[in-house]
Structures are given as structure tokens and as C-alpha cells.
Design a protein around this motif. Structure first.
Motif, PDB file in Angstrom:
ATOM      1  N   SER A 134       0.792  -0.970   0.008  1.00  0.00           N
ATOM      2  CA  SER A 134       0.046  -0.001   0.027  1.00  0.00           C
ATOM      3  C   SER A 134       0.876   1.190   0.010  1.00  0.00           C
ATOM      4  O   SER A 134       2.198   1.110   0.250  1.00  0.00           O
ATOM      5  N   THR A 135       0.352   2.345  -0.233  1.00  0.00           N
ATOM      6  CA  THR A 135       0.747   3.559  -0.287  1.00  0.00           C
ATOM      7  C   THR A 135       0.343   4.498   0.949  1.00  0.00           C
ATOM      8  O   THR A 135      -0.775   4.523   1.345  1.00  0.00           O
ATOM      9  N   LEU A 136       1.357   5.298   1.452  1.00  0.00           N
ATOM     10  CA  LEU A 136       0.833   6.171   2.857  1.00  0.00           C
ATOM     11  C   LEU A 136       1.258   7.461   2.391  1.00  0.00           C
ATOM     12  O   LEU A 136       2.526   7.691   2.093  1.00  0.00           O
ATOM     13  N   ASN A 137       0.389   8.337   2.438  1.00  0.00           N
ATOM     14  CA  ASN A 137       0.966   9.823   2.339  1.00  0.00           C
ATOM     15  C   ASN A 137       0.763  10.527   3.939  1.00  0.00           C
ATOM     16  O   ASN A 137      -0.017   9.930   4.756  1.00  0.00           O
ATOM     17  N   VAL A 138       1.770  11.117   4.171  1.00  0.00           N
ATOM     18  CA  VAL A 138       1.975  11.647   5.655  1.00  0.00           C
ATOM     19  C   VAL A 138       2.326  13.158   5.408  1.00  0.00           C
ATOM     20  O   VAL A 138       3.030  13.536   4.704  1.00  0.00           O
ATOM     21  N   ARG A 139       1.744  13.972   6.319  1.00  0.00           N
ATOM     22  CA  ARG A 139       1.908  15.268   6.364  1.00  0.00           C
ATOM     23  C   ARG A 139       2.999  15.549   7.612  1.00  0.00           C
ATOM     24  O   ARG A 139       2.944  14.989   8.651  1.00  0.00           O
ATOM     25  N   THR A 140       3.807  16.326   7.172  1.00  0.00           N
ATOM     26  CA  THR A 140       5.015  16.516   8.164  1.00  0.00           C
ATOM     27  C   THR A 140       4.951  17.898   8.688  1.00  0.00           C
ATOM     28  O   THR A 140       4.328  18.755   8.138  1.00  0.00           O
ATOM     29  N   ASP A 141       5.654  17.990   9.799  1.00  0.00           N
ATOM     30  CA  ASP A 141       5.670  19.270  10.588  1.00  0.00           C
ATOM     31  C   ASP A 141       7.211  19.639  10.581  1.00  0.00           C
ATOM     32  O   ASP A 141       8.143  18.745  10.020  1.00  0.00           O
TER      33      ASP A 141
END
Length: 74
Positions: A2-9
Motif C-alpha cells: 500500500s501507499t501512505l501519505n504523511v503530512r510533516t511538520d
């Protein structure tokens, strides 16, 4: 897979920069961090189980088996 999109800070961007400084891709860095964190959690749980078993003298054999598995005793 699967693919995972992550928002970073800012803290995540700094961590990613450190983990990719040796030439790893961001994907490799995230996989590395995730797998190492997972391993650390498993070891923590095993240690907690071992300590719980140590409190019960009847479970000493199981406790020693867990410690041997973790490489804590020979």
C-alpha cells in the motif's frame, strides 16, 4: 503493498533530513524508522511481560525463555 501519505511538520522534516543525509530516500528513511520503532515496542512489551512473569515464581522457566529470546541472558 500500500501507499501512505504523511503530512510533516518542522520536527518531522528535520528527522527526515537527518535520516536521508546518508543517501537514503525518504521512503527508505520512513520504513527504517517505522520498523525500528515497531521492534522497540515489541522489545518493550517483552520486557514488561518478563518483569510480570518474574513476580510469579511458578513462571520462572517462561521468563528465562523470554530473556534468552531477547538476548538478555545466555
Amino acid at each position: 503493498m500500500s501507499t501512505l501519505n504523511v503530512r510533516t511538520d518542522a520536527a518531522m522534516d528535520q528527522a527526515l533530513a537527518a535520516l536521508t543525509a546518508d543517501g537514503r530516500t525518504k521512503t527508505e528513511a520512513v520504513r527504517y524508522a517505522l520498523l525500528h520503532t515497531y521492534r522497540d515496542e515489541l522489545l518493550k512489551q517483552a520486557r514488561e511481560d518478563s518483569e510480570r512473569l518474574a513476580a510469579d515464581p511458578d513462571d520462572r522457566a517462561e521468563m528465562l525463555a523470554i530473556q534468552r529470546f531477547l538476548g538478555l541472558v545466555e
